[in-house]
Scaffold this active site. Structure first.
Site, short mmCIF file in Angstrom:
data_model
loop_
_atom_site.label_atom_id
_atom_site.label_comp_id
_atom_site.label_asym_id
_atom_site.label_seq_id
_atom_site.Cartn_x
_atom_site.Cartn_y
_atom_site.Cartn_z
N HIS A 11 18.26 -26.00 -41.70
CA HIS A 11 18.64 -25.42 -43.01
C HIS A 11 19.05 -23.96 -42.88
O HIS A 11 18.66 -23.12 -43.68
CB HIS A 11 17.50 -25.57 -44.02
CG HIS A 11 17.16 -26.98 -44.35
ND1 HIS A 11 16.69 -27.88 -43.42
CD2 HIS A 11 17.23 -27.67 -45.52
CE1 HIS A 11 16.48 -29.05 -43.98
NE2 HIS A 11 16.80 -28.96 -45.26
N ASP A 62 18.86 -24.76 -53.28
CA ASP A 62 17.58 -24.01 -53.19
C ASP A 62 17.78 -22.50 -53.32
O ASP A 62 16.87 -21.78 -53.70
CB ASP A 62 16.86 -24.33 -51.87
CG ASP A 62 16.04 -25.61 -51.97
OD1 ASP A 62 15.93 -26.15 -53.09
OD2 ASP A 62 15.52 -26.06 -50.93
N ARG A 109 21.66 -28.13 -42.73
CA ARG A 109 21.28 -29.21 -43.63
C ARG A 109 22.48 -30.10 -43.98
O ARG A 109 22.35 -31.32 -44.05
CB ARG A 109 20.74 -28.60 -44.93
CG ARG A 109 20.53 -29.63 -46.03
CD ARG A 109 19.92 -29.02 -47.28
NE ARG A 109 19.61 -30.06 -48.25
CZ ARG A 109 20.26 -30.23 -49.40
NH1 ARG A 109 21.26 -29.41 -49.72
NH2 ARG A 109 19.94 -31.20 -50.22
N ARG A 146 20.68 -31.37 -38.42
CA ARG A 146 19.22 -31.56 -38.47
C ARG A 146 18.85 -33.01 -38.16
O ARG A 146 17.84 -33.30 -37.53
CB ARG A 146 18.65 -31.15 -39.84
CG ARG A 146 19.22 -31.93 -41.00
CD ARG A 146 18.52 -31.60 -42.31
NE ARG A 146 19.32 -32.09 -43.43
CZ ARG A 146 18.81 -32.57 -44.55
NH1 ARG A 146 17.51 -32.63 -44.72
NH2 ARG A 146 19.59 -32.98 -45.52
N PHE A 165 11.89 -19.60 -42.49
CA PHE A 165 10.44 -19.49 -42.26
C PHE A 165 10.11 -19.50 -40.76
O PHE A 165 9.23 -18.76 -40.32
CB PHE A 165 9.72 -20.63 -42.97
CG PHE A 165 10.12 -20.78 -44.41
CD1 PHE A 165 10.07 -19.69 -45.27
CD2 PHE A 165 10.56 -21.99 -44.92
CE1 PHE A 165 10.45 -19.81 -46.60
CE2 PHE A 165 10.95 -22.12 -46.24
CZ PHE A 165 10.89 -21.03 -47.09
N GLU A 183 3.48 -21.23 -40.94
CA GLU A 183 4.45 -21.08 -39.84
C GLU A 183 3.93 -20.18 -38.73
O GLU A 183 4.21 -20.40 -37.55
CB GLU A 183 5.78 -20.54 -40.37
CG GLU A 183 6.49 -21.46 -41.35
CD GLU A 183 5.90 -21.43 -42.75
OE1 GLU A 183 5.09 -20.51 -43.07
OE2 GLU A 183 6.22 -22.32 -43.56
#
Lengths: 312, 273
Positions: free
Chosen positions: A109, A117, A167, A10, A83, A58
Site C-alpha cells: 500500500h 483511505d 495496493r 501485494r 507503518f 509495528e
C-alpha cells in the site's frame, strides 16, 4: 505489455512468500493485523506455524524480527508501507540495519494509489527514509513477475532489504522468463529524444507514454528501477549521454526518492537537467486511485505532456 | 541455598566486575556506572551459574539481551571475567580504535547476543529469540534485562503482550528496579510503579526479589525455569551505584565518570566490601 492483464504487486508478494516457504523452512512471516490486506494470509494458510501475527504493534514486529534473525530465521515483516517504515523507523535503524541483520521488510500500500483511505495511509517518504539507512537495500518492483523475483532474491541476500509494493492492480509488464539482477535497471527501447526513469506503478504509465509518443515520431526509452539502492549508475550516465532530455517519475515525494537518487548520480558524474515527476512535497488525499493519479499528474498523459513540451 | 564456597566465589566475581566498571568509566571519562553497578550481582549469577554458555558461538547457548544497553560496562566486565574477551581490552572502552563500543555491538564483541542502545526494544528482540527456539525445538533460554526507567517506552508493553500471547516460558525478564532514571526518581519522572502488577496483568509470572542477594536471584531463576506456559518477570530491587559509597542511590552517577580522587575512593570502597 497487455494493459488489461493486471495484478496488484501485494498479491504477487503474498504468492511469492508461499513459494519461498515451500523451499526454505527458515522463512517466517510477521504481520501487524493486516494479513488480509497485505496478502500474507496466503502464507499463514499454508504455514500457520511460521506465521506470527503481532497485532497492531509495528515496532514490536520489527524488533521481534531482528531477534528471529539472530537465530537463523529469515523474517519477512509486513505492514502498510507507512507503518512498516515510518512507525518503526528507529527499530529498523537500530535493531536491523546497524547490526546488519537478515530481515526483510515489505511495505504494501505504498504511494497514493492506496486511494480512499487518504493521506494518513498513503506513504510517500518510505524510499527516502529506507534509502538513507546504511546496509539497507531498497527494491521497488513494477509488476507481478518482478515482485516475485524481488521476494525470492531478497531471501538470498544476507542482510536488510526493503520491498515496496502497491495496493492497486497494475499491468503485468514482463513474461515469466525475464531475468533481473539486483542493482541493474531494465531499459525499454533506445529512443534518443528522452529517457523516462520510473519505478513501481509508474513503469506501466511510462511504457504507455512511450507507445503513444512513438505514434507522433517521438522516441523515448523507459528505464525500470526495481532496485533504488544500490542505484544503477551506469544506466543513468548512459541515458544522460544518449538522450536529449531526462524525466523521473515515482509515486513518492520528489524529495528523497528515485528522482533524488538519479540526481545524485548525475550531479557527480554527468550534470544534466532532470524533470522530477512525483508528489510535489505534499500529502495525498482520499479518492479513487486512478482519479488520484490524474489529480496529482502521475499518468501516461502527464508524461506525454512533459515530453511534448521538450519538442516544442 | 548456595554453599559458602559458591557464595564467596560470586562475591569475588562481582567485586572484580565492579572494579572493572569503575576502571572502564574512569579511563573512558564517560559511561554509565550507576546502572552497571546495580545489575552486577544479577549478571554474576547469570554468567557463572544460571546460563548455559560454553561458547559464545554455540547455537544452543542461552541468550542474554541487555536491553538497557547503556550499562555495557557491566556486560563487558562479566564477559571478560568469563574469558570471552581479554581483560586488558577493557581499558580501551569507548576509545576510537576499540571494538568495545559505548553500547553493546553484537558484530564487534564476542558474547554480545544483540546490539542494543535505543531503549525499549530488547524485550521484542528477546521474544524473537524465544520464538525461534520454540520453532527449532531447542531448549535454550533467553534472558532480558530491562531498566525500570526503560519500561516507560511503549514498545515494552507491546512486547510484554507478545511474550505472554506466544506463551514464551523460555523467556525470563529481569527488571533492574533501582528507582532512578536520568531526570530523577522514577515515580517523579514518569511513574511506572507498580511494576510487578503491570507485568502480572500482562500475563507474566512475576517474582520480586532483592537483586543483590545471590540466593534470592538463583531461586527466582529456578522458579522461572519451572514455570510452564507463561514468561517470567523478575522485579529485582536494586541499588543504583551499589558498592561505591558515594554513588549509591545518587542519580547524578547515572552517566558520569569519577575524577582522580573519586576513582581512588571507589577502589577503596570496593576493598572494604
Amino acid at each position: 505489455m497487455d494493459i488489461n492483464n493486471k495484478k496488484a504487486t501485494r498479491q504477487s508478494y503474498g504468492e511469492a512468500l508461499v513459494e519461498l516457504g515451500k523451499i526454505n523452512e527458515n522463512i517466517v512471516v510477521l504481520d501487524a493485523d493486516l494479513a488480509e490486506a497485505t496478502k500474507t494470509k496466503l502464507f499463514k494458510e499454508e504455514f500457520p506455524d511460521r506465521f506470527f501475527d503481532m497485532g497492531i504493534a509495528e515496532q514490536d514486529m520489527i524488533s521481534t524480527s531482528a531477534g528471529l534473525a539472530t537465530c537463523g530465521k529469515i523474517p519477512f515483516a509486513t505492514s502498510f508501507a507507512v507503518f512498516a517504515t515510518g512507525r518503526a523507523y528507529d527499530q529498523i535503524r537500530n535493531n536491523i540495519c546497524y547490526p546488519n541483520l537478515n530481515v526483510k521488510i515489505c511495505g504494501t500500500h505504498a504511494g497514493i494509489t492506496v486511494g480512499e483511505d487518504g493521506a494518513t495511509h498513503q506513504m510517500l517518504e518510505d524510499i527516502n527514509i529506507m534509502r538513507g539507512l546504511p546496509n539497507m537495500i531498497v527494491m521497488s518492483p513494477s509488476d507481478d513477475i518482478q515482485t516475485k523475483w524481488a521476494v525470492k532474491e531478497a531471501s538470498k541476500i544476507k542482510g536488510p532489504v526493503y520491498i515496496r509494493v502497491a495496493r492497486l492492480a497494475t499491468p503485468i509488464i514482463y513474461d515469466e522468463k525475464t531475468e533481473f539482477e539486483v542493482g541493474k535497471a531494465v531499459m525499454f527501447g533506445e529512443g534518443k529524444d528522452a529517457t523516462i526513469f520510473a519505478t513501481g506503478t509508474m513503469v506501466a504509465e511510462a511504457l504507455k507514454a512511450k507507445e503513444e509518443l512513438e505514434k507522433e515520431n517521438i522516441f523515448v526509452r523507459v528505464v525500470d528501477f526495481h532496485t533504488i539502492k544500490p542505484i544503477d549508475k551506469e544506466i543513468i550516465i548512459k541515458c544522460a549521454k544518449e538522450t536529449k532530455k531526462l524525466i523521473s517519475i515515482e509515486e513518492h515525494n520528489i524529495i528523497g526518492g528515485l528522482g533524488t537518487a538519479i540526481s545524485e548520480v548525475l550531479v557527480e558524474n554527468y550534470p544534466k537537467n532532470l524533470v522530477r515527476m512525483g508528489m510535489k512535497d505534499c500529502f495525498g488525499k482520499s479518492g479513487n486511485a486512478i482519479k488520484l493519479l490524474e489529480y496529482f499528474k502521475l499518468t501516461s498523459k502527464d508524461i506525454i505532456k512533459i515530453v511534448s513540451q521538450f519538442s516544442d | 541455598m548456595l554453599n559458602d564456597i559458591e557464595l564467596q566465589n560470586f562475591k569475588n566475581i562481582a567485586h572484580n566486575v565492579r572494579q572493572s566498571i569503575i576502571e572502564m568509566v574512569y579511563n573512558a571519562k564517560s559511561g554509565h556506572p550507576g546502572g552497571s553497578l546495580s545489575i552486577t550481582d544479577i549478571l554474576t549469577v547469570l554468567y557463572f551459574k544460571e546460563m548455559n554458555i560454553a561458547s559464545p558461538d554455540d547455537e544452543n547457548r542461552d541468550r542474554l539481551v541487555l536491553s538497557k544497553g547503556h550499562c555495557s560496562t557491566a556486560l563487558y566486565a562479566i564477559l571478560a571475567e568469563k574469558g570471552f574477551i581479554p581483560k586488558e581490552d577493557l581499558k580501551t572502552f569507548r576509545k576510537i580504535d576499540s571494538y568495545l563500543q559505548g553500547h553493546p555491538d553484537m558484530n564487534k564483541i564476542p558474547g554480545v547476543d544483540m546490539t542494543t542502545g535505543s531503549l525499549g526494544q530488547g524485550l521484542s528482540v528477546s521474544n524473537g529469540m524465544a520464538i525461534a527456539g520454540k520453532l527449532d525445538k531447542k531448549d535454550y533460554r533467553v534472558y532480558c534485562i530491562l531498566g525500570d526507567g526503560e519500561i516507560e517506552e511503549g514498545q515494552i508493553w507491546e512486547s510484554a503482550m507478545t511474550s505472554a500471547h506466544y506463551k514464551l516460558d523460555n523467556l525470563c525478564v529481569i527488571v533492574d528496579n533501582n528507582n532512578l532514571q536520568i531526570d530523577g526518581k522514577i515515580e517523579e519522572v514518569m511513574n511506572s510503579i507498580p511494576i510487578d502488577k503491570k507485568f502480572e496483568s500482562f500475563g507474566f509470572n512475576t517474582i520480586v526479589i532483592n537483586g543483590h542477594d545471590y540466593n534470592q536471584i538463583l531461586d527466582a531463576f529456578e522458579i522461572a525455569k519451572q514455570t510452564k506456559g507463561k514468561p517470567t518477570a523478575i522485579i529485582a530491587k536494586t541499588i543504583k551505584g551499589k558498592g561505591i559509597s558515594y554513588m549509591e542511590n545518587k542519580v547524578e552517577w547515572h552517566g558520569k565518570a569519577p575524577n582522580d580522587d573519586e576513582y581512588k575512593l571507589a577502589i577503596q570502597d570496593l576493598m572494604n566490601i
